[in-house]
Design an enzyme around this catalytic site. Structure first.
Site, PDB file in Angstrom:
ATOM      1  N   ARG A  45       0.830  -1.166   0.112  1.00  0.00           N
ATOM      2  CA  ARG A  45      -0.045   0.029  -0.102  1.00  0.00           C
ATOM      3  C   ARG A  45       0.811   1.227   0.031  1.00  0.00           C
ATOM      4  O   ARG A  45       0.657   2.347  -0.643  1.00  0.00           O
ATOM      5  CB  ARG A  45      -0.968   0.038   1.163  1.00  0.00           C
ATOM      6  CG  ARG A  45      -1.952   1.157   1.031  1.00  0.00           C
ATOM      7  CD  ARG A  45      -3.097   0.914   2.120  1.00  0.00           C
ATOM      8  NE  ARG A  45      -4.132   1.696   1.535  1.00  0.00           N
ATOM      9  CZ  ARG A  45      -4.776   2.839   2.097  1.00  0.00           C
ATOM     10  NH1 ARG A  45      -4.281   2.990   3.459  1.00  0.00           N
ATOM     11  NH2 ARG A  45      -5.843   3.337   1.791  1.00  0.00           N
ATOM     12  N   HIS A  49       0.540   4.258  -2.481  1.00  0.00           N
ATOM     13  CA  HIS A  49       0.297   5.772  -2.190  1.00  0.00           C
ATOM     14  C   HIS A  49       1.368   6.554  -2.523  1.00  0.00           C
ATOM     15  O   HIS A  49       1.186   7.816  -2.627  1.00  0.00           O
ATOM     16  CB  HIS A  49      -0.069   5.842  -0.707  1.00  0.00           C
ATOM     17  CG  HIS A  49      -1.416   5.639  -0.400  1.00  0.00           C
ATOM     18  ND1 HIS A  49      -2.179   5.859   0.603  1.00  0.00           N
ATOM     19  CD2 HIS A  49      -2.368   4.672  -1.213  1.00  0.00           C
ATOM     20  CE1 HIS A  49      -3.494   5.336   0.294  1.00  0.00           C
ATOM     21  NE2 HIS A  49      -3.715   4.492  -0.627  1.00  0.00           N
ATOM     22  N   HIS A 175      -6.218  -6.085  -3.566  1.00  0.00           N
ATOM     23  CA  HIS A 175      -7.091  -6.012  -2.483  1.00  0.00           C
ATOM     24  C   HIS A 175      -7.152  -7.455  -2.136  1.00  0.00           C
ATOM     25  O   HIS A 175      -7.991  -7.831  -1.153  1.00  0.00           O
ATOM     26  CB  HIS A 175      -8.353  -5.197  -2.514  1.00  0.00           C
ATOM     27  CG  HIS A 175      -8.190  -3.800  -2.411  1.00  0.00           C
ATOM     28  ND1 HIS A 175      -8.966  -3.241  -2.713  1.00  0.00           N
ATOM     29  CD2 HIS A 175      -7.221  -3.176  -1.921  1.00  0.00           C
ATOM     30  CE1 HIS A 175      -8.737  -1.644  -2.286  1.00  0.00           C
ATOM     31  NE2 HIS A 175      -7.689  -1.960  -1.987  1.00  0.00           N
ATOM     32  N   TRP A 191     -12.519 -10.191   8.744  1.00  0.00           N
ATOM     33  CA  TRP A 191     -12.063 -10.745  10.276  1.00  0.00           C
ATOM     34  C   TRP A 191     -11.484 -12.106   9.931  1.00  0.00           C
ATOM     35  O   TRP A 191     -12.075 -12.857   9.152  1.00  0.00           O
ATOM     36  CB  TRP A 191     -13.232 -10.569  10.985  1.00  0.00           C
ATOM     37  CG  TRP A 191     -14.093  -9.302  11.150  1.00  0.00           C
ATOM     38  CD1 TRP A 191     -13.818  -8.354  12.155  1.00  0.00           C
ATOM     39  CD2 TRP A 191     -14.836  -8.643  10.208  1.00  0.00           C
ATOM     40  NE1 TRP A 191     -14.567  -7.092  11.795  1.00  0.00           N
ATOM     41  CE2 TRP A 191     -15.115  -7.391  10.466  1.00  0.00           C
ATOM     42  CE3 TRP A 191     -15.482  -9.189   8.953  1.00  0.00           C
ATOM     43  CZ2 TRP A 191     -15.904  -6.660   9.873  1.00  0.00           C
ATOM     44  CZ3 TRP A 191     -16.162  -8.234   8.249  1.00  0.00           C
ATOM     45  CH2 TRP A 191     -16.394  -6.882   8.622  1.00  0.00           C
TER      46      TRP A 191
HETATM   47  C1  HEM Z   1     -10.483   2.671  -6.116  1.00  0.00           C
HETATM   48  C2  HEM Z   1      -9.099   2.554  -5.634  1.00  0.00           C
HETATM   49  C3  HEM Z   1      -8.853   2.195  -4.418  1.00  0.00           C
HETATM   50  C4  HEM Z   1      -9.569   2.262  -2.938  1.00  0.00           C
HETATM   51  C5  HEM Z   1     -10.672   3.313  -3.013  1.00  0.00           C
HETATM   52  C6  HEM Z   1      -8.586   1.908  -2.066  1.00  0.00           C
HETATM   53  C7  HEM Z   1      -9.021   1.870  -0.747  1.00  0.00           C
HETATM   54  C8  HEM Z   1      -8.400   0.993   0.441  1.00  0.00           C
HETATM   55  C9  HEM Z   1      -8.774   1.182   1.775  1.00  0.00           C
HETATM   56  C10 HEM Z   1      -9.843   2.288   2.135  1.00  0.00           C
HETATM   57  C11 HEM Z   1      -8.043   0.370   2.276  1.00  0.00           C
HETATM   58  C12 HEM Z   1      -7.911   0.129   3.802  1.00  0.00           C
HETATM   59  C13 HEM Z   1      -6.846   0.984   4.556  1.00  0.00           C
HETATM   60  C14 HEM Z   1      -6.968   0.625   5.925  1.00  0.00           C
HETATM   61  O1  HEM Z   1      -7.836   0.862   6.671  1.00  0.00           O
HETATM   62  O2  HEM Z   1      -5.820   0.325   6.651  1.00  0.00           O
HETATM   63  C15 HEM Z   1      -7.221  -0.198   1.295  1.00  0.00           C
HETATM   64  C16 HEM Z   1      -6.110  -1.071   1.891  1.00  0.00           C
HETATM   65  C17 HEM Z   1      -5.236  -1.806   0.598  1.00  0.00           C
HETATM   66  N1  HEM Z   1      -5.077  -1.293  -0.772  1.00  0.00           N
HETATM   67 FE1  HEM Z   1      -6.314  -0.304  -1.765  1.00  0.00          FE
HETATM   68  N2  HEM Z   1      -7.714   1.040  -2.603  1.00  0.00           N
HETATM   69  C18 HEM Z   1      -7.655   1.189  -4.046  1.00  0.00           C
HETATM   70  C19 HEM Z   1      -6.672   0.690  -4.892  1.00  0.00           C
HETATM   71  C20 HEM Z   1      -5.601   0.100  -4.436  1.00  0.00           C
HETATM   72  C21 HEM Z   1      -4.519  -0.215  -5.312  1.00  0.00           C
HETATM   73  C22 HEM Z   1      -4.364   0.288  -6.743  1.00  0.00           C
HETATM   74  C23 HEM Z   1      -3.374  -1.089  -4.656  1.00  0.00           C
HETATM   75  C24 HEM Z   1      -2.341  -1.526  -5.094  1.00  0.00           C
HETATM   76  C25 HEM Z   1      -1.820  -1.866  -6.252  1.00  0.00           C
HETATM   77  C26 HEM Z   1      -4.003  -1.199  -3.477  1.00  0.00           C
HETATM   78  C27 HEM Z   1      -3.481  -1.939  -2.340  1.00  0.00           C
HETATM   79  C28 HEM Z   1      -4.136  -1.970  -0.970  1.00  0.00           C
HETATM   80  C29 HEM Z   1      -3.593  -2.897  -0.038  1.00  0.00           C
HETATM   81  C30 HEM Z   1      -2.324  -3.734  -0.340  1.00  0.00           C
HETATM   82  C31 HEM Z   1      -4.332  -2.837   1.046  1.00  0.00           C
HETATM   83  C32 HEM Z   1      -4.114  -3.371   2.465  1.00  0.00           C
HETATM   84  C33 HEM Z   1      -3.153  -2.751   3.239  1.00  0.00           C
HETATM   85  C34 HEM Z   1      -3.030  -3.352   4.869  1.00  0.00           C
HETATM   86  O3  HEM Z   1      -3.502  -4.419   5.049  1.00  0.00           O
HETATM   87  O4  HEM Z   1      -2.810  -2.597   5.578  1.00  0.00           O
HETATM   88  N3  HEM Z   1      -5.300  -0.549  -3.330  1.00  0.00           N
HETATM   89  N4  HEM Z   1      -7.373   0.241   0.039  1.00  0.00           N
HETATM   90  N1  LIG Z   2      -7.818  -7.196   1.744  1.00  0.00           N
HETATM   91  C1  LIG Z   2      -8.442  -5.897   1.215  1.00  0.00           C
HETATM   92  C2  LIG Z   2      -7.961  -4.697   1.588  1.00  0.00           C
HETATM   93  C3  LIG Z   2      -8.750  -3.518   0.991  1.00  0.00           C
HETATM   94  C4  LIG Z   2      -9.863  -3.601   0.320  1.00  0.00           C
HETATM   95  C5  LIG Z   2     -10.548  -4.855   0.683  1.00  0.00           C
HETATM   96  N2  LIG Z   2     -11.604  -5.181  -0.033  1.00  0.00           N
HETATM   97  C6  LIG Z   2     -11.643  -6.521   0.163  1.00  0.00           C
HETATM   98  C7  LIG Z   2     -10.364  -6.961   0.643  1.00  0.00           C
HETATM   99  N3  LIG Z   2      -9.647  -5.984   0.851  1.00  0.00           N
END
Ligand code: HEM
Ligand SMILES: Nc1cccc2nccn12
Length: 293
Positions: A45, A49, A175, A191
């Site tokens: 992430r 970012h 995700h 969870w």
């Molecule tokens: C529409 C686009 C996206 C939205 C709105 C979005 C939103 C989010 C949100 C709200 C979280 C939870 C963060 C937290 O509460 O710790 C998350 C986690 C995450 N996102 Fe996304 N995301 C998007 C695209 C992406 C992309 C393009 C990637 C990587 C190529 C990505 C990788 C991740 C990963 C790996 C996590 C898990 C982080 C953790 O477990 O600490 N996301 N994302």
């Molecule tokens: N692992 C995870 C991270 C962020 C968003 C999300 N949606 C489904 C699973 N997930």
């Protein structure tokens, strides 16, 4: 054509496989993070970012080149909540290489390490990002809002020059690892079912699980199923939009197709706005397992 950041070849003598291995060992050593999901997802992430605030139409373009996520001004963007932990994991590695690696290269390389060490595809990577000063920090608020629909998602990624739906769907497939945290983003879950293996499971779950839209403790709407999994509104948009849904079905049925598209789209995300010389080498890294480490 738009102004690009010129990649530098000053740090060509750094052994980037050694840097890869140091980051991979930090992931191995911090396996207890987040109830033993480990530190791979949060480092992935961080790389996203560090790159996703790119906007070629703005005076301050953002993107990974200047390594601006190192400044509190950017790290304190509410969208970046939870990423200080990931940055702190990388600080000792930055110090060890003593200016033989830039922050932008370190942050993006960490994303490559995370994907590959979690079993995902090989990601091609190039060095040459150069630290910019605090004047190069982009304005907060350029990262996407999870409470939105398919058209919002499509338009958001068009800003990052992802004009093909399959690139957009593949990128959100990240995700498949990690989880959402109420204190970070106002979304909670999954969870127990959270994973640290990079697979096409996210797409399979979207299609096969029964999703119920519910208000969570923070008052945000999210989709939950009976196994403790969750989906964001922007995740669910991928099966609410006909074109996106066809691609979700393709990736759910063919993981290698997902991997191929993710590899090139993630590389493009990490290199947005940067002009590399023809001579600048494209590096592929071995995983720790492949080196029998
Ligand atoms: C529409 C686009 C996206 C939205 C709105 C979005 C939103 C989010 C949100 C709200 C979280 C939870 C963060 C937290 O509460 O710790 C998350 C986690 C995450 N996102 Fe996304 N995301 C998007 C695209 C992406 C992309 C393009 C990637 C990587 C190529 C990505 C990788 C991740 C990963 C790996 C996590 C898990 C982080 C953790 O477990 O600490 N996301 N994302
Ligand atoms: N692992 C995870 C991270 C962020 C968003 C999300 N949606 C489904 C699973 N997930």
């Amino acid at each position: 054509n738009e102004v690009q950041f010129a990649a530098s070849n000053k740090l060509k003598n750094t052994n980037y496989q050694n840097v890869y291995n140091d980051i991979a060992n930090v992931i191995r050593e911090n396996d207890e993070h987040d109830d033993y999901i480990g530190s791979g997802p949060v480092l992935l992430r961080l790389a996203w970012h560090a790159s996703g605030q790119f906007d070629s139409k703005q005076e301050i373009k953002g993107g990974s080149y200047n390594g601006t996520l190192r400044f509190d001004k950017e790290l304190s963007d509410p969208s970046n909540a939870g990423l200080k932990y990931a940055f702190d994991l990388l600080k000792p590695i930055y110090k060890k290489y003593n200016h033989q690696i830039s922050h932008g290269d370190l942050f993006t390389l960490a994303g490559v390490v995370a994907v590959q060490e979690m079993g995902g595809p090989k990601i091609p990577w190039r060095y040459g990002r150069v630290d910019g000063d605090i004047e190069t920090v982009p304005l907060n608020g350029r990262l996407p809002d999870a409470n939105q629909n398919a058209n919002y998602v499509r338009n958001f990624f068009h800003r990052l020059n992802f004009l093909e739906d399959k690139e957009i769907v593949a990128l959100i497939g990240a995700h498949c690892v990690g989880k959402t945290h109420l204190k970070n983003s106002g979304f909670e879950g999954p969870w127990g079912a959270a994973t640290n293996m990079f697979t096409n499971e996210f797409f399979r779950n979207l299609l096969t699980e029964k999703w119920v839209l519910e208000k969570n403790e923070a008052g945000n709407q999210q989709y939950n199923n009976d196994k403790g999994y969750m989906m964001l509104p922007t995740d669910m948009a991928l099966v609410q939009d006909g074109s996106f849904k066809k691609i979700v079905e393709e990736f759910a049925n063919d993981e290698s197709s997902f991997f191929k598209v993710f590899s090139s789209a993630f590389n493009k995300l990490l290199e947005n706005g940067i002009k590399f010389e023809k001579s600048s080498p494209v590096l592929y890294f071995k995983t720790l397992d492949e080196q029998d480490i």
